[in-house]
Design an enzyme around this catalytic site. Structure first.
Site, PDB file in Angstrom:
ATOM      1  N   HIS A  79       0.881  -1.175   0.000  1.00  0.00           N
ATOM      2  CA  HIS A  79       0.000   0.000   0.000  1.00  0.00           C
ATOM      3  C   HIS A  79       0.915   1.221   0.000  1.00  0.00           C
ATOM      4  CE1 HIS A  79      -2.358  -3.312   1.716  1.00  0.00           C
ATOM      5  NE2 HIS A  79      -3.432  -2.691   1.292  1.00  0.00           N
TER       6      HIS A  79
ATOM      7  N   GLU B  58      -0.310   0.396  -5.640  1.00  0.00           N
ATOM      8  CA  GLU B  58      -1.137   1.514  -5.182  1.00  0.00           C
ATOM      9  C   GLU B  58      -2.360   1.663  -6.083  1.00  0.00           C
ATOM     10  OE1 GLU B  58      -2.979   4.086  -3.275  1.00  0.00           O
ATOM     11  OE2 GLU B  58      -1.029   3.509  -2.411  1.00  0.00           O
TER      12      GLU B  58
ATOM     13  N   ASP C  64       1.209  -1.861   5.015  1.00  0.00           N
ATOM     14  CA  ASP C  64       0.770  -0.668   5.752  1.00  0.00           C
ATOM     15  C   ASP C  64      -0.523  -0.152   5.135  1.00  0.00           C
ATOM     16  OD1 ASP C  64       0.553   1.661   7.224  1.00  0.00           O
ATOM     17  OD2 ASP C  64       2.050   2.739   6.047  1.00  0.00           O
TER      18      ASP C  64
END
Length: 286
Positions: free
Chosen positions: A41, A125, A171
Site C-alpha cells: 500500500h 497503489e 501498511d
C-alpha cells in the site's frame, strides 16, 4: 480510498515505521546477492511538508520535526547510528541538503534509496493521484515498478520473489472496520509461498483487543520468528488523533531486537505528547 497519507506524513508513527524499515533494508544490503522489496500500500512516495495537506494537520512537527529540529538536543552517538539510514533517505529526498529539509520520504522513497543496482522495488497503489505521483517520481528508475493493484492481491501476485530474498511492507489505510482482524488470514498464504520473507506490518493502536488478536493469530500460524514494537506518545484518551502504533516484524534481522531496545526509549521520550508515553519490544521464537 479516502485515506491520504499526505495529511499525516512525518508524524510519530512514520518515524517509528520508517526508522525500522531503513534498518531492515540496511541489513539486507550486507549480502551481495540481490533482494526485492514489495510495498503493498505504497502511497504517494514523497511529501511536501510545506504543502496544503501537511500544513492542515502539522503532525510532522511532533514527529520528524522533533528529531530534526535545529534546537533539539542531539541524540546519543549510538542512537545517531541507528537513525542514520533513515536520515540518509531524508537528506537524499531534499537534494542532499541536510539542514534545509521540507520534503519527507514515504516508504517507497526510503526503499528506493536503499536499492543497489542488482535490487528491485515493486510499489502497489490503487489511489489514482498517489499512483500518478509514484509513476512520476520513479519514471527514470528501471529498478522500480509501479502497479495498479490492490495490496492484498499484490501479496498473491508477486510472491515468491525471484531473488528469494527480500522485504514486504504491509501498511494499509485501515479504512475497513475489520481490516486489522482480517490481516492474519491474508498474511498466511503469503508466508506459505515465501516462508523466509522479511515482513513489516504497521498497525494503529486504536483498539487494544484488535491489536492483541492480530498478535495471537500471527503467532498461531506457527514456527515464525516475530518481533513486536509498540510506541505510545501518551495523548490523552479523549483527545483527537492517533496516540499509539506498532510494528510486527516477521523474520527480523538478528540485530533488530537489540537495536529496538536501544532505540525505543529514545523515541518514546523525544516524541512524547503526554506524561504516559511508553514503549514495548517483545520477541517470539527468536
Amino acid at each position: 480510498m479516502n485515506y491520504r497519507h499526505a495529511y499525516h506524513a512525518g508524524n510519530f508513527a512514520d518515524v517509528l515505521k520508517h526508522v525500522v524499515l531503513a534498518l531492515c533494508l540496511q541489513h539486507l544490503r550486507l549480502k551481495d546477492t540481490p533482494f526485492r522489496v514489495l510495498d503493498t500500500h505504497a502511497g504517494a512516495g514523497l511529501f511536501d511538508l510545506d504543502g496544503i495537506e501537511a500544513g492542515k494537520t502539522g503532525e510532522w512537527r511532533d514527529g520528524v520535526g522533533r528529531i530534526l529540529a535545529a534546537d533539539a538536543p542531539p541524540p546519543p552517538p549510538a542512537i545517531i547510528d541507528l537513525l542514520a539510514p533513515w536520515l540518509a533517505a531524508i537528506v537524499a529526498s531534499n537534494d542532499g541538503v541536510a539542514d534545509q529539509w521540507h520534503r519527507y520520504p514515504g516508504s517507497p522513497a526510503i526503499a528506493a534509496h536503499a536499492l543497489r543496482p542488482q535490487d528491485k522495488l515493486v510499489l502497489s497503489e490503487l489511489h489514482p493521484s498517489d499512483r500518478n505521483s509514484l509513476s512520476a517520481l520513479f519514471r527514470r528508475d528501471e529498478a522500480v515498478k509501479v502497479v495498479e493493484l490492490d495490496g492484498w492481491m499484490a501479496l498473491r501476485s508477486f510472491l515468491p520473489f525471484p531473488e528469494r530474498r527480500g522485504l514486504i511492507l504491509i501498511d494499509p489505510p485501515y479504512e475497513e472496520r475489520d481490516e486489522l482482524v482480517r490481516l492474519p488470514g491474508r498474511l498466511a498464504p503469503a508466508l506459505k509461498r515465501f516462508a523466509n520473507a522479511m515482513v513489516i506490518i504497521w498497525y494503529p493502536a486504536k483498539s487494544p483487543d484488535a491489536v492483541e488478536h492480530l498478535h495471537r493469530e500471527v503467532q498461531a500460524l506457527g514456527g515464525l520468528k516475530i518481533l513486536r514494537a509498540d510506541l505510545s506518545v501518551g495523548i490523552a484518551g479523549d483527545a483527537p488523533g492517533l496516540s499509539g502504533c506498532g510494528l510486527l516484524i516477521i523474520n527480523p534481522p538478528w540485530t533488530l531486537p537489540g537495536q529496538l531496545r536501544q532505540l525505543m526509549p529514545f523515541l518514546a521520550e523525544r516524541l512524547a505528547q503526554g506524561p504516559d508515553a511508553s514503549w514495548k519490544v517483545e520477541a517470539f521464537g527468536i
